[in-house]
Design an enzyme around this catalytic site. Sequence first.
Site, PDB file in Angstrom:
ATOM      1  N   ASP A   1       0.830  -1.205   0.000  1.00 14.38           N
ATOM      2  CA  ASP A   1       0.000   0.000   0.000  1.00 14.38           C
ATOM      3  C   ASP A   1       0.866   1.257   0.000  1.00 14.38           C
ATOM      4  OD1 ASP A   1       0.753  -0.716   2.694  1.00 14.38           O
ATOM      5  OD2 ASP A   1      -0.689   0.748   3.457  1.00 14.38           O
TER       6      ASP A   1
ATOM      7  N   ASP B   1       8.857   4.068  -1.594  1.00  7.69           N
ATOM      8  CA  ASP B   1       8.210   3.458  -0.411  1.00  7.69           C
ATOM      9  C   ASP B   1       7.014   2.638  -0.841  1.00  7.69           C
ATOM     10  OD1 ASP B   1       7.470   2.930   2.191  1.00  7.69           O
ATOM     11  OD2 ASP B   1       6.584   4.899   2.545  1.00  7.69           O
TER      12      ASP B   1
ATOM     13  N   GLU C   1       0.125  -1.443   5.626  1.00 11.04           N
ATOM     14  CA  GLU C   1       1.234  -1.035   6.501  1.00 11.04           C
ATOM     15  C   GLU C   1       1.132   0.432   6.848  1.00 11.04           C
ATOM     16  OE1 GLU C   1       5.302   0.653   7.379  1.00 11.04           O
ATOM     17  OE2 GLU C   1       3.879   1.129   5.786  1.00 11.04           O
TER      18      GLU C   1
ATOM     19  N   HIS D   1       6.511   9.700   0.511  1.00 11.42           N
ATOM     20  CA  HIS D   1       5.313  10.466   0.892  1.00 11.42           C
ATOM     21  C   HIS D   1       5.325  11.901   0.362  1.00 11.42           C
ATOM     22  CE1 HIS D   1       4.509   7.745   4.704  1.00 11.42           C
ATOM     23  NE2 HIS D   1       4.893   7.054   3.633  1.00 11.42           N
TER      24      HIS D   1
END
Length: 385
Positions: free
Chosen positions: A74, A104, A136, A357
């Site tokens: 995810d 990531d 996660e 992110h």
Amino acid sequence: MISPQALELAQTLVRMNTVSQNSNLELIHFIRDHLAKLGVTSRLTYNADKTKANLFATLGEGKPSGIILSGHTDTVPWDGQDWTMDPLSALVKDGSLYGRGSADMKAFIGIAVSHAEQFLNSDTPFAVHLAFSYDEEVGCFGVKELIADLRDASIRPLACIVGEPTSMVPAIAHKGVYRYKCCVRGKEAHSSLTPHSVNAIEMAARVVGRVRDMAEGFERDEPRFEGFDVPFSTASVGQFHGGIADNVVPRDAEFRYEFRDLPTANAAQMQSEVLAYARSLEPAMQKVAPQTGFSFETICEIPSFLGSKDDAVTRLAQELSGEQGTTLVAFGTEAGLFKNAGIPTVVCGPGSIQQAHQPDEYVSLEQLSRCEAFMQGLARTKAFG
């Protein structure tokens, strides 16, 4: 440079929208089918409504045990971020792979899967396990089901390598992440009649103040764990909601808070202190209105991780990555859960958390090339332990 096959597979995964609020089954089924063409059967474990799944596969069935290559499927969302490209483009430009999840951590997963055939044909004395989880980013929920399934199936891996972005430097520790929601029920009244009411915001504020006092105590008194950017545990409040009008004593308030505990600290004790303080406020509240009080909900509990530079898996990661040292990371991972399940673990993967992110998230092709060399070295490893 990274091979075209490995890069293409990484790009394919980045192009799949697996933001945590979405299903990850497209990605899981893609990997399952890719492995099935090699004769590998995958174990899938699902969430309650079967919209998401973990995948566990063994490359080298029949060998005594194996080393896990672990990754989460995810990603975080990109709403409101200022991207200069489609977040699902998987664009290769200026020596980097761009896209949500590139760092990531889909590139690691893609490179691991691209070497499945090499692992199958390897004469290593151990198998290689692929372990890819869901959710996660919102609390490490999927991997708990995966680990439980391994236990039920009596699968006992030798070690685990979690491929989070560490710039290919083996990481042997990280803090835990414990998040909670507190709901306060008061008693409303006209603001001219405050003695007849219980102000939920004011009661909540007292507990918020206690969380802040705890944070200051950690900074002031807690023994330092050198190597972390912030070498002590932290506590903070992230959200607060309450009230409906200036002249109405609020009946309800809600806030969310977190602890990020050192591996040497006790997060359960931290939460117990908050609960005890809240309970100490309730008798005075309930003297005015019996139905008032505090309720708490656990959002996520991700344990801290503490490995060792002397662990065999750490030494293996150093050898395969060409790094002599180790590092600590500030972000949480699934490593603590694997370690708590009795599986020696290290965190080591391509890219930097500084890019994760973020808008225009990317991982350099140089890092991907190092990761591919890591996988190739793992397939040539003659001994472990």
